[in-house]
Motif scaffolding. Structure first.
Motif: not given
Ligand code: ADP
Ligand code: MG
Length: 245
Positions: A37-48
């Motif tokens: 998904g695009p940058s800023g879509s929340g991927k890292s936040t989801l993992l974290r």
């Protein structure tokens, strides 16, 4: 298949910014899920959120039948079974490779020095950097550092591995050595959630691909469906942009 991870209606706000807007996701034991998904879509936040590095605003996170969002949850205990690998490796610069891989075993698992070192060397061997055990991270290439970071996570004997763009900081010629280690881990049956831009890896290794945009899961399915024949315009235009590069 038994469930390893369950996310129920997960929300995360940073002030007024709604970064995760209701994520429902189940990952089965041994499943490899790639998140794109695009940058800023929340991927890292989801993992974290999955290992509670971020506390969700709302929703439920269950890992291994253990409700991490329960107010009495023992997070230290729960986190032990979850390994995480970051884009920037996050090795301790003032420790040797061996020390990097033993320190959490000693402190968190209370292993003795000999056992911790044996486990560390086994894991370093598996990722192909055992000969660097006495070196400091700065003497290693990015690919070697990332493999040490993977060994460090595996030394804790996790049931679940989270990878946040593990190859994005690497020179192109070093990407393959890290992906090979990850592919073997997948073959060995590790449950993995991998945020990645490596579409070839996702296509080959993932059991399921998730496309996120704007804090929601827009589309998910088998890699071939999502990557080659996406249903939504948002996924189509994202993949077009990625594949143009
Ligand atoms: N700790 C934070 N405080 C405020 N905003 C944040 C924080 N972490 C992430 N964000 C914001 O949340 C959004 C999603 O970020 P992130 O999860 O890193 O997306 P991705 O990994 O898909 O690029 C971005 O707009 C980012 O700026
Ligand atoms: Mg990110």
């Amino acid at each position: 298949m038994p469930k390893q991870v369950e996310l129920h209606d997960l929300h995360k706000h940073f002030g007024k910014l709604e970064v995760l807007q209701g994520i429902d996701l189940t990952v089965e034991r041994g499943e490899v899920v790639c998140v794109i998904g695009p940058s800023g879509s929340g991927k890292s936040t989801l993992l974290r959120c999955v290992n509670l590095l971020e506390k969700p605003t709302r929703g439920k996170i269950v890992v291994d039948d253990f409700d991490l969002t329960h107010r009495d949850a023992n997070l230290d205990l729960a986190r032990r079974s979850i390994g995480m690998v970051f884009q920037q490796f996050n090795l301790f610069p003032h420790m040797t490779v061996l020390e990097n891989v033993t320190v959490a075993q000693r402190k968190v698992l209370k292993r003795g020095a000999a056992e911790a070192e044996r486990t560390a060397l086994d894991q370093l061997e598996k990722v192909g950097v055992a000969e660097k055990a006495a070196q400091y991270p700065s003497k290693l290439s990015g690919g070697q550092q990332q493999r040490v970071a993977i060994a460090r996570a595996l030394a804790m004997e996790p049931d679940l591995m989270l990878f946040d763009e593990p190859t994005s900081a690497l020179d192109p010629e070093l990407v393959g050595e890290v992906l090979r280690v990850m592919r073997r881990l997948a073959d060995e049956g590790m449950t993995m959630i991998v945020v990645t831009h490596e579409m070839a890896f996702a296509k080959e290794v993932a059991d399921r691909v998730i496309f996120m945009d704007g804090g929601v899961i827009v589309e998910q399915g088998p890699p071939r469906e999502v990557l080659e024949d996406p249903r939504t315009d948002r996924a189509k235009s994202f993949l077009q942009r990625v594949l143009e590069v």
